[in-house]
Design a protein around this motif. Structure first.
Motif, PDB file in Angstrom:
ATOM      1  N   UNK A 171      11.257 -25.573  13.079  1.00 21.72           N
ATOM      2  CA  UNK A 171      10.062 -24.959  12.469  1.00 21.72           C
ATOM      3  C   UNK A 171       9.473 -25.833  11.376  1.00 21.72           C
ATOM      4  N   UNK A 172       8.134 -25.796  11.233  1.00 20.09           N
ATOM      5  CA  UNK A 172       7.497 -26.476  10.116  1.00 20.09           C
ATOM      6  C   UNK A 172       7.061 -25.490   9.033  1.00 20.09           C
ATOM      7  N   UNK A 173       7.259 -24.191   9.309  1.00 23.25           N
ATOM      8  CA  UNK A 173       6.947 -23.171   8.314  1.00 23.25           C
ATOM      9  C   UNK A 173       7.896 -21.993   8.512  1.00 23.25           C
ATOM     10  N   UNK A 174       8.361 -21.433   7.406  1.00 26.56           N
ATOM     11  CA  UNK A 174       9.227 -20.274   7.452  1.00 26.56           C
ATOM     12  C   UNK A 174       8.791 -19.268   6.404  1.00 26.56           C
ATOM     13  N   UNK A 175       8.950 -17.979   6.732  1.00 24.83           N
ATOM     14  CA  UNK A 175       8.579 -16.926   5.800  1.00 24.83           C
ATOM     15  C   UNK A 175       9.655 -15.850   5.783  1.00 24.83           C
ATOM     16  N   UNK A 176      10.049 -15.452   4.584  1.00 16.13           N
ATOM     17  CA  UNK A 176      10.992 -14.354   4.401  1.00 16.13           C
ATOM     18  C   UNK A 176      10.381 -13.380   3.403  1.00 16.13           C
ATOM     19  N   UNK A 177      10.358 -12.114   3.776  1.00 16.49           N
ATOM     20  CA  UNK A 177       9.832 -11.054   2.918  1.00 16.49           C
ATOM     21  C   UNK A 177      10.884  -9.955   2.857  1.00 16.49           C
ATOM     22  N   UNK A 178      11.220  -9.504   1.643  1.00 16.69           N
ATOM     23  CA  UNK A 178      12.250  -8.476   1.530  1.00 16.69           C
ATOM     24  C   UNK A 178      11.974  -7.553   0.352  1.00 16.69           C
ATOM     25  N   UNK A 179      12.320  -6.285   0.549  1.00 17.81           N
ATOM     26  CA  UNK A 179      12.231  -5.303  -0.521  1.00 17.81           C
ATOM     27  C   UNK A 179      13.374  -5.564  -1.502  1.00 17.81           C
ATOM     28  N   UNK A 180      13.042  -5.644  -2.792  1.00 13.66           N
ATOM     29  CA  UNK A 180      14.077  -5.883  -3.799  1.00 13.66           C
ATOM     30  C   UNK A 180      14.307  -4.677  -4.698  1.00 13.66           C
ATOM     31  N   UNK A 181      13.405  -3.678  -4.634  1.00  7.49           N
ATOM     32  CA  UNK A 181      13.573  -2.472  -5.439  1.00  7.49           C
ATOM     33  C   UNK A 181      12.804  -1.337  -4.783  1.00  7.49           C
ATOM     34  N   UNK A 182      13.364  -0.131  -4.861  1.00 10.02           N
ATOM     35  CA  UNK A 182      12.754   1.055  -4.276  1.00 10.02           C
ATOM     36  C   UNK A 182      12.659   2.166  -5.312  1.00 10.02           C
ATOM     37  N   UNK A 183      11.708   3.078  -5.069  1.00 10.86           N
ATOM     38  CA  UNK A 183      11.596   4.301  -5.882  1.00 10.86           C
ATOM     39  C   UNK A 183      11.443   3.993  -7.372  1.00 10.86           C
ATOM     40  N   UNK A 184      10.608   3.007  -7.682  1.00 11.70           N
ATOM     41  CA  UNK A 184      10.386   2.634  -9.070  1.00 11.70           C
ATOM     42  C   UNK A 184       9.068   3.222  -9.574  1.00 11.70           C
ATOM     43  N   UNK A 185       9.043   3.799 -10.782  1.00  4.95           N
ATOM     44  CA  UNK A 185       7.778   4.304 -11.331  1.00  4.95           C
ATOM     45  C   UNK A 185       6.851   3.153 -11.677  1.00  4.95           C
ATOM     46  N   UNK A 186       5.562   3.341 -11.381  1.00  7.86           N
ATOM     47  CA  UNK A 186       4.597   2.259 -11.585  1.00  7.86           C
ATOM     48  C   UNK A 186       3.229   2.879 -11.828  1.00  7.86           C
ATOM     49  N   UNK A 187       2.473   2.388 -12.818  1.00  5.13           N
ATOM     50  CA  UNK A 187       1.146   2.963 -13.083  1.00  5.13           C
ATOM     51  C   UNK A 187       0.143   2.556 -12.005  1.00  5.13           C
ATOM     52  N   UNK A 188      -0.417   3.557 -11.337  1.00  2.00           N
ATOM     53  CA  UNK A 188      -1.468   3.336 -10.339  1.00  2.00           C
ATOM     54  C   UNK A 188      -2.697   4.077 -10.840  1.00  2.00           C
ATOM     55  N   UNK A 189      -3.654   3.317 -11.365  1.00  2.01           N
ATOM     56  CA  UNK A 189      -4.818   3.889 -12.034  1.00  2.01           C
ATOM     57  C   UNK A 189      -4.326   4.807 -13.155  1.00  2.01           C
ATOM     58  N   UNK A 190      -4.632   6.082 -13.135  1.00  3.29           N
ATOM     59  CA  UNK A 190      -4.219   6.955 -14.231  1.00  3.29           C
ATOM     60  C   UNK A 190      -2.962   7.761 -13.900  1.00  3.29           C
TER      61      UNK A 190
END
Length: 281
Positions: A171-190
């Motif tokens: 391969x000339x390109x590789x991609x790895x995507x992974x969840x590192x945290x779940x169920x975390x509180x986060x401000x979304x607009x208000x």
């Protein structure tokens, strides 16, 4: 989501067809799980660097609306306005159709079951269905596997992909995507919402990109924040991109009765309309 990531994902998964196996069911898809008419507005800021110095900055405001949901496809409408060096450029409204898995209409992908495997996220184990995939008939071979858990939003907990040019041994390109945290509180607009944090790294001979995303299944498209950094082959900073959610709406979904409507003309709401936030609040 940054345009580069979106285009990358368009390459990855199966073409639609009457018997097409979906990577995830529509109710777990980032757009198909919402009623038609749902939309989000985001601001994307991209800074470009050379020799460590900022050389340009572009701010783009995007409004993305879900126009249609089919059995195995979606249609999105996009409005965009960009600002560069104080000049504002309006872009024409465009529509994009893709399969539920994000693929274009001509692509074919083979998906095969890969058994089950447990992933550990912050010390907790999650049992996933592993689905192996391969794009067929393309000049660049794209292969990889996805780890899916139907009980844990955002449902796809890890992706691994390799891109191999025709005739190449590796391969000339590789991609790895992974969840590192779940169920975390986060401000979304208000509001404070529960989100998952995802880290993605894409490497090639020319560039390495590192991305962090916050995703909430309450928001169309899931993504509520993105921070992406790109480096050249020598490890020098090339660009930084941030994506901020400005506004969103989940449309009310109304179903007509399957039989002919009665005199009362009863409709049934399947999903509540969520709040739309006015500018400046």
């Amino acid at each position: 989501m940054p345009r580069g990531i979106a285009l990358l994902l368009l390459l990855l998964l199966p073409s639609w067809g009457a018997a097409q196996e979906l990577l995830v069911p529509p109710e777990h898809h980032e757009w198909a799980s919402f009623p038609e008419g749902s939309w989000k507005q985001i601001k994307q800021v991209t800074e470009t660097f050379k020799d460590g110095q900022l050389v340009s900055s572009m701010t783009t405001t995007l409004t993305i609306r879900l126009k249609e949901v089919g059995h195995d496809f979606i249609v999105l409408e996009r409005e965009a306005k960009s600002e560069v060096s104080g000049q504002v450029f309006e872009k024409p409204t465009r529509e994009f159709r893709s399969g539920i898995n994000g693929q274009t209409g001509t692509q074919r992908v083979r998906i095969t079951p890969g058994g089950e495997q447990k992933l550990s996220i912050l010390g907790k184990s999650y049992k996933c269905e592993v689905r192996q995939m391969e794009v067929l008939g393309e000049p660049t071979k794209v292969s990889g596997k996805v780890f899916y858990n139907p009980d844990t939003p955002p449902y796809i907990l890890r992706r691994e992909y390799a891109f191999t040019p025709s005739g190449a041994d590796a391969p000339d390109k590789q991609m790895i995507s992974e969840v590192i945290a779940l169920d975390k509180p986060y401000p979304v607009l208000t509001e404070i919402k529960t989100v998952a944090f995802i880290v993605q790294k894409t490497t090639s001979s020319e560039e390495t990109t590192e991305t962090v995303e916050a995703q909430s299944t309450d928001v169309p498209g899931f993504v509520v924040g993105t921070w992406m950094t790109a480096y050249d082959a020598e490890g020098k900073l090339k660009s930084k991109t941030t994506v901020q959610l400005l506004n969103y709406e989940v449309a009310s979904e109304v179903m007509l009765p399957a039989a002919a409507p009665n005199k009362s003309g009863i409709f049934r709401n399947k999903r509540q309309q969520r709040r739309v936030f006015e500018d400046g609040t």
